[in-house]
Design an enzyme around this catalytic site. Structure first.
Site, short mmCIF file in Angstrom:
data_model
loop_
_atom_site.label_atom_id
_atom_site.label_comp_id
_atom_site.label_asym_id
_atom_site.label_seq_id
_atom_site.Cartn_x
_atom_site.Cartn_y
_atom_site.Cartn_z
N GLY A 57 11.86 25.01 18.42
CA GLY A 57 12.87 25.41 17.44
C GLY A 57 12.37 26.11 16.19
N SER A 106 12.32 27.95 9.01
CA SER A 106 12.81 26.93 9.95
C SER A 106 12.33 25.54 9.56
CB SER A 106 12.30 27.23 11.36
OG SER A 106 12.83 28.44 11.84
N ASP A 116 13.76 28.74 26.90
CA ASP A 116 15.18 28.59 26.60
C ASP A 116 15.58 27.23 27.18
OD1 ASP A 116 17.96 28.51 26.95
OD2 ASP A 116 18.10 30.68 27.27
N VAL A 117 16.08 26.34 26.32
CA VAL A 117 16.33 24.96 26.78
C VAL A 117 17.48 24.86 27.79
CG1 VAL A 117 15.37 23.85 24.73
CG2 VAL A 117 17.82 24.41 24.79
N ALA A 156 25.84 26.97 17.93
CA ALA A 156 27.29 27.01 18.10
C ALA A 156 27.73 28.44 17.87
CB ALA A 156 27.99 26.08 17.12
N TYR A 184 31.95 22.52 9.60
CA TYR A 184 30.86 22.13 10.50
C TYR A 184 31.41 21.92 11.93
CZ TYR A 184 26.18 20.38 11.59
OH TYR A 184 24.92 20.20 12.11
N LYS A 188 26.34 16.89 17.04
CA LYS A 188 25.33 16.07 16.36
C LYS A 188 25.63 14.58 16.53
CE LYS A 188 22.56 19.25 14.52
NZ LYS A 188 21.21 19.47 15.08
N ILE A 237 19.62 23.03 4.20
CA ILE A 237 18.45 23.86 3.88
C ILE A 237 18.79 25.28 4.33
CG2 ILE A 237 16.02 24.31 4.41
CD1 ILE A 237 15.61 21.35 4.85
N LEU A 256 17.63 30.33 8.89
CA LEU A 256 18.29 31.43 9.61
C LEU A 256 19.62 30.96 10.18
CD1 LEU A 256 18.01 34.34 10.72
CD2 LEU A 256 16.93 33.36 12.75
C1 1JT Z 1 23.70 25.04 13.46
C2 1JT Z 1 24.00 25.92 12.42
C3 1JT Z 1 23.36 23.72 13.18
C4 1JT Z 1 23.96 25.46 11.13
C5 1JT Z 1 23.63 24.15 10.85
C6 1JT Z 1 23.33 23.28 11.88
N1 1JT Z 1 23.05 22.07 11.33
C7 1JT Z 1 23.17 22.18 10.01
N2 1JT Z 1 23.53 23.43 9.71
C8 1JT Z 1 23.80 23.94 8.40
C9 1JT Z 1 25.23 23.75 8.04
C10 1JT Z 1 26.20 24.45 8.72
C11 1JT Z 1 27.54 24.27 8.41
C12 1JT Z 1 27.90 23.39 7.43
C13 1JT Z 1 26.93 22.69 6.75
C14 1JT Z 1 25.60 22.88 7.06
C15 1JT Z 1 24.35 27.35 12.67
C16 1JT Z 1 24.59 27.67 14.13
C17 1JT Z 1 23.61 26.97 14.99
C18 1JT Z 1 23.71 25.48 14.86
O1 1JT Z 1 29.23 23.20 7.14
C19 1JT Z 1 29.89 24.07 6.33
C20 1JT Z 1 28.60 25.00 9.17
#
Ligand code: 1JT
Length: 256
Positions: free
Chosen positions: A14, A20, A65-66, A96, A156, A163, A192, A195
Site C-alpha cells: 500500500g 502514504s 493487485d490484491v 472506494a 465516509y 472499515k 492524514i 493521495l
Molecule cells: C479511502 C480513501 C480510505 C480515503 C480514506 C480512507 N480512509 C481514510 N480516508 C480519508 C478520509 C476520507 C473521507 C473522510 C474522512 C477521511 C479514498 C478512496 C480510497 C479509500 O470523510 C469525509 C471520505
C-alpha cells in the site's frame, strides 16, 4: 545500535507515494533495522514506489493487485524464495469509487459496495491466509482503519462499512492465527493528507476540525502512525492482538 526490528522481514502493501501511511511505517521500520519488501499496482505506481523502495534498500518490489489471486500467490512465492519466511505483514490498502465517498449513503450501488469491501476488507483475509504459512516462528500483521468504521463521518459512507468489516476481520484473524503465534492488529489513524484522501470532498475541513477539537490540538503525522506501528509489530506489544489502537490525537474519546 540495536534496532527493534533488526533482521525482521517485512512485506508492505500500500505505498503509493512519499505521503502514504505505509511509507511512514516503512521509514520507521527501516531505521529500526527491518528488511523490507513492497508491492505496487500498475506502471504509474511502479515508477513512484521503486525509487522509494531503493532508498530503504528494499529486497523485493513486486507487482501485486490484491484482487488478482495469481499475483498474490506469485508475490508470496517470491517472498518464500527470497527470504524463506516472513515476520511482518503491513496492509495499508483501501479503495472506494469517488461517487461513493459523497452524497447519500443509501445511493451506494451493489458494485461500489462490493468493490470497496473486496479491496479494503477481504484483501486482509486473503493476504493473511497467504502470509501465515510463511510465519513459522510467529509473526505480526497490521492494517489501517479510520473512525468512520465506528461512528458516522459525513461522506465516509461505504468506506465506513468496509472499515467496520476490516476491524471485525482483525479480531477473527487474531483468534484464528493466535495459536500459531501470529498477532493481528489495526491502527485507527486520524486524518492524514495522502493521495487517497486528497480527492475526497470535505477532507481539508476534517483536518481543521481535528486541530481545533482533538485533545492534542493537532493532526497526527505519518511518523506518529509509524512509531505506533513499530510498537504493535515489535516485541514491545508481544501480548497485544486483535486490537484497534487509535492514533488520532485523542479525537475518538470525545463526546459532545
Ligand atoms: C479511502 C480513501 C480510505 C480515503 C480514506 C480512507 N480512509 C481514510 N480516508 C480519508 C478520509 C476520507 C473521507 C473522510 C474522512 C477521511 C479514498 C478512496 C480510497 C479509500 O470523510 C469525509 C471520505
Amino acid at each position: 545500535m540495536a534496532g527493534l526490528m533488526d533482521g525482521k522481514r517485512v512485506m508492505v502493501f500500500g505505498v503509493a507515494n512519499e505521503r502514504s501511511i505505509a511509507w511512514g511505517i516503512s521509514r520507521i521500520f527501516h531505521e529500526q533495522g527491518a528488511r523490507l519488501g513492497f508491492n505496487f499496482v500498475g506502471d504509474a505506481l511502479e515508477k513512484r514506489v521503486r525509487p522509494l523502495a531503493e532508498s530503504v534498500g528494499a529486497e523485493l518490489v513486486l507487482p501485486c493487485d490484491v484482487t488478482d489471486d495469481a499475483q498474490v500467490s506469485e508475490t508470496f512465492g517470491q517472498v518464500r524464495e527470497t527470504w524463506g519466511g516472513l515476520d511482518v505483514l503491513i496492509h495499508s490498502v483501501a479503495f472506494a469509487n469517488k461517487e461513493d465517498l459523497e452524497g447519500r449513503f443509501s445511493g451506494t450501488t451493489r458494485a461500489g459496495f462490493l468493490k470497496a469491501m473486496e479491496i479494503s476488507a477481504y484483501s486482509l483475509i486473503h493476504l493473511a491466509r497467504e502470509a501465515a504459512p510463511l510465519m513459522a516462528e510467529g509473526g505480526t500483521m497490521l492494517t489501517m482503519t479510520y473512525y468512520g468504521a465506528e461512528k458516522v463521518v459525513e461522506n465516509y459512507n461505504v468506506m465506513g462499512v468496509a472499515k467496520a468489516a476490516l476491524e471485525a476481520s482483525v479480531r477473527y484473524l487474531a483468534a484464528d492465527l493466535g495459536p500459531d503465534g501470529i498477532r493481528v492488529n489495526a491502527i485507527s489513524a486520524g486524518p492524514i493528507k495522502t493521495l487517497a484522501a486528497s480527492g475526497v470532498r470535505g477532507f481539508r475541513n476534517i483536518l481543521g476540525v481535528v486541530e481545533e477539537r482533538a485533545p492534542l490540538r493537532r493532526n497526527v503525522t505519518q511518523e506518529d502512525v509509524g512509531r505506533s506501528a513499530l510498537y504493535l509489530c515489535s516485541g514491545l506489544a508481544g501480548g497485544v492482538t486483535g486490537e484497534v489502537v487509535h492514533v488520532d490525537s485523542g479525537y475518538s474519546i470525545l463526546g459532545y
